[in-house]
Write an enzyme that holds these catalytic residues in place. Structure first.
Site, PDB file in Angstrom:
ATOM      1  N   ASP A  90       3.574   3.575   6.502  1.00 12.63           N
ATOM      2  CA  ASP A  90       2.867   3.364   7.768  1.00 12.63           C
ATOM      3  C   ASP A  90       3.764   2.770   8.849  1.00 12.63           C
ATOM      4  O   ASP A  90       4.824   2.213   8.571  1.00 12.63           O
ATOM      5  CB  ASP A  90       1.695   2.397   7.568  1.00 12.63           C
ATOM      6  N   GLU A 119       7.985   2.013  -6.001  1.00 12.49           N
ATOM      7  CA  GLU A 119       8.082   1.502  -4.629  1.00 12.49           C
ATOM      8  C   GLU A 119       8.157   2.670  -3.643  1.00 12.49           C
ATOM      9  O   GLU A 119       8.568   3.770  -4.000  1.00 12.49           O
ATOM     10  CB  GLU A 119       9.333   0.603  -4.575  1.00 12.49           C
ATOM     11  N   ASP A 120       7.748   2.441  -2.416  1.00 16.05           N
ATOM     12  CA  ASP A 120       7.825   3.507  -1.415  1.00 16.05           C
ATOM     13  C   ASP A 120       9.239   3.635  -0.844  1.00 16.05           C
ATOM     14  O   ASP A 120       9.795   4.722  -0.767  1.00 16.05           O
ATOM     15  CB  ASP A 120       6.798   3.311  -0.289  1.00 16.05           C
ATOM     16  N   LYS A 133       0.822  -1.188   0.000  1.00 17.37           N
ATOM     17  CA  LYS A 133       0.000   0.000   0.000  1.00 17.37           C
ATOM     18  C   LYS A 133       0.869   1.255   0.000  1.00 17.37           C
ATOM     19  O   LYS A 133       0.430   2.333  -0.391  1.00 17.37           O
ATOM     20  CB  LYS A 133      -0.878   0.020   1.257  1.00 17.37           C
ATOM     21  N   GLY A 134       2.101   1.127   0.483  1.00 18.41           N
ATOM     22  CA  GLY A 134       2.925   2.290   0.787  1.00 18.41           C
ATOM     23  C   GLY A 134       3.208   3.245  -0.354  1.00 18.41           C
ATOM     24  O   GLY A 134       3.374   4.439  -0.139  1.00 18.41           O
ATOM     25  N   LYS A 187      17.338   3.539   1.912  1.00 16.13           N
ATOM     26  CA  LYS A 187      18.183   3.554   3.112  1.00 16.13           C
ATOM     27  C   LYS A 187      19.458   2.766   2.819  1.00 16.13           C
ATOM     28  O   LYS A 187      19.498   1.555   3.039  1.00 16.13           O
ATOM     29  CB  LYS A 187      17.466   2.851   4.272  1.00 16.13           C
ATOM     30  N   PHE A 202      13.220   4.801  11.000  1.00 14.29           N
ATOM     31  CA  PHE A 202      11.937   4.272  10.549  1.00 14.29           C
ATOM     32  C   PHE A 202      11.014   5.448  10.259  1.00 14.29           C
ATOM     33  O   PHE A 202      10.704   6.235  11.146  1.00 14.29           O
ATOM     34  CB  PHE A 202      11.311   3.338  11.585  1.00 14.29           C
ATOM     35  N   VAL A 203      10.621   5.578   8.995  1.00 13.03           N
ATOM     36  CA  VAL A 203       9.840   6.739   8.583  1.00 13.03           C
ATOM     37  C   VAL A 203       8.381   6.391   8.298  1.00 13.03           C
ATOM     38  O   VAL A 203       8.057   5.255   7.948  1.00 13.03           O
ATOM     39  CB  VAL A 203      10.466   7.426   7.342  1.00 13.03           C
ATOM     40  N   ASP A 211      14.645  -0.762   1.626  1.00 12.07           N
ATOM     41  CA  ASP A 211      15.298  -0.865   2.929  1.00 12.07           C
ATOM     42  C   ASP A 211      16.394  -1.929   2.819  1.00 12.07           C
ATOM     43  O   ASP A 211      17.500  -1.622   2.388  1.00 12.07           O
ATOM     44  CB  ASP A 211      14.212  -1.193   3.964  1.00 12.07           C
ATOM     45  N   ARG A 228      -0.242   6.888   7.322  1.00  9.72           N
ATOM     46  CA  ARG A 228      -0.132   6.969   5.862  1.00  9.72           C
ATOM     47  C   ARG A 228      -0.642   8.302   5.323  1.00  9.72           C
ATOM     48  O   ARG A 228      -0.212   8.764   4.280  1.00  9.72           O
ATOM     49  CB  ARG A 228      -0.947   5.848   5.196  1.00  9.72           C
TER      50      ARG A 228
HETATM   51  P1  IMP Z   1      12.848  -4.307   2.295  1.00  8.98           P
HETATM   52  O1  IMP Z   1      12.301  -5.572   1.710  1.00  8.98           O
HETATM   53  O2  IMP Z   1      13.649  -4.560   3.538  1.00  8.98           O
HETATM   54  O3  IMP Z   1      13.585  -3.464   1.303  1.00  8.98           O
HETATM   55  O4  IMP Z   1      11.607  -3.498   2.829  1.00  8.98           O
HETATM   56  C1  IMP Z   1      10.786  -2.802   2.004  1.00  8.98           C
HETATM   57  C2  IMP Z   1       9.418  -2.612   2.611  1.00  8.98           C
HETATM   58  O5  IMP Z   1       9.455  -2.512   4.047  1.00  8.98           O
HETATM   59  C3  IMP Z   1       8.851  -1.313   2.133  1.00  8.98           C
HETATM   60  O6  IMP Z   1       8.109  -1.502   0.950  1.00  8.98           O
HETATM   61  C4  IMP Z   1       8.007  -0.847   3.299  1.00  8.98           C
HETATM   62  O7  IMP Z   1       6.710  -1.360   3.182  1.00  8.98           O
HETATM   63  C5  IMP Z   1       8.678  -1.440   4.513  1.00  8.98           C
HETATM   64  N1  IMP Z   1       9.571  -0.468   5.172  1.00  8.98           N
HETATM   65  C6  IMP Z   1      10.915  -0.498   5.231  1.00  8.98           C
HETATM   66  N2  IMP Z   1      11.405   0.550   5.903  1.00  8.98           N
HETATM   67  C7  IMP Z   1      10.332   1.273   6.291  1.00  8.98           C
HETATM   68  C8  IMP Z   1      10.178   2.509   7.019  1.00  8.98           C
HETATM   69  O8  IMP Z   1      11.138   3.190   7.463  1.00  8.98           O
HETATM   70  N3  IMP Z   1       8.907   2.929   7.204  1.00  8.98           N
HETATM   71  C9  IMP Z   1       7.822   2.271   6.739  1.00  8.98           C
HETATM   72  N4  IMP Z   1       7.926   1.126   6.060  1.00  8.98           N
HETATM   73  C10 IMP Z   1       9.156   0.624   5.819  1.00  8.98           C
END
Ligand code: IMP
Length: 178
Positions: free
Chosen positions: A160, A100-101, A44-45, A132, A153-154, A104, A166
Site C-alpha cells: 500500500d 514478508e512483502d 498487512k502487506g 530493494k 516505492f511500489v 527495504d 493493496r
Molecule cells: P524495512 O523495515 O525498511 O525493510 O521496511 C519494510 C516494510 O516497509 C515493508 O514490510 C513494507 O510494509 C514497507 N515498505 C517498504 N518499501 C515499500 C514500498 O516500496 N512499498 C510499500 N511498502 C513498503
C-alpha cells in the site's frame, strides 16, 4: 472513482508474479519434503503473496499472522519497529517460514527474525515477494525471493501507499508528483 486516484504504472504484471510464486512454492515443497511448515504472514502487506504462495506448497501447512509497524502512513521508515500482533499458535520445534512483502532497509525483518527466534523454532527461513538491495541497512538472508527491484516505492498485490492500492493484481509504482 475519486478525483485523486492515480492508476499506478505496471512494474511486474500478474503473469510474472504467478510464475515466480509457483516456482517458490515448488522450491519450498522440495526443500521440506513432507514435513509440516508454519507460514508466518506479516500483515498487512504480505497477505496476498502468502495466500497465493501457500496454495503452491504441496505440504501440510499451518498459517500464523504477525503485524508490525515501522512505516506509519508515509513513504519513509521511522526507524522503529513495533509488534502490534504476535503469533497465536505453537512455533517451538516447528519449521517456520516468515512471509514478508518487501525487504527495504531490512529493519522490520531483522527485528521480526529476532522475535521469532526467541520462540525456538526447529528451523527459520524467510520468504519475501520483493527486495530493494540499494536500500539495505540491515543484512538479512532471504531464502525465497520472488523479485529484486530498484529503489522505487511500489504498490499493489498487497502493498500500500497510505492504505491504498493493496487490491491491484499487479505490482506498480506511482509516478513522481502523484
Ligand atoms: P524495512 O523495515 O525498511 O525493510 O521496511 C519494510 C516494510 O516497509 C515493508 O514490510 C513494507 O510494509 C514497507 N515498505 C517498504 N518499501 C515499500 C514500498 O516500496 N512499498 C510499500 N511498502 C513498503
Amino acid at each position: 472513482m475519486s478525483m485523486d486516484y492515480y492508476q499506478p504504472e505496471v512494474l511486474i504484471n500478474e503473469d510474472e508474479i504467478a510464475k515466480r510464486v509457483n516456482a517458490l512454492g515448488k522450491e519450498i515443497t522440495q526443500d521440506y519434503a513432507n514435513e509440516e511448515v508454519v507460514l508466518i504472514c506479516v500483515l498487512k502487506g504480505a497477505y496476498v503473496f502468502c495466500a497465493d504462495l501457500m496454495r503452491k506448497i504441496n505440504l501440510p501447512v499451518r498459517l500464523e499472522f504477525v503485524s508490525c509497524s515501522s512505516y506509519g502512513d508515509g513513504l519513509y521508515s521511522s526507524g522503529r519497529v513495533k509488534v502490534e500482533m504476535d503469533v497465536t499458535g505453537p512455533i517451538e520445534n516447528c519449521h517456520v517460514i516468515i512471509v514478508e512483502d518487501i525487504v527495504d532497509t531490512g529493519l522490520t525483518i531483522k527485528n521480526l527474525v529476532e522475535l521469532i527466534q526467541l520462540k525456538s523454532p526447529k528451523s527459520l527461513k524467510l520468504a519475501s515477494l520483493l527486495y530493494k538491495p540499494s536500500r539495505t541497512r540491515h543484512e538479512t538472508k532471504i531464502d525465497y525471493l520472488a523479485f529484486e527491484i530498484d529503489d522505487k516505492f511500489v504498490v499493489g498485490y498487497g502493498l500500500d501507499y497510505a492504505g491504498r492500492y493493496r487490491e491491484l493484481p499487479y505490482i506498480g509504482f506511482l509516478n513522481a508528483g502523484h
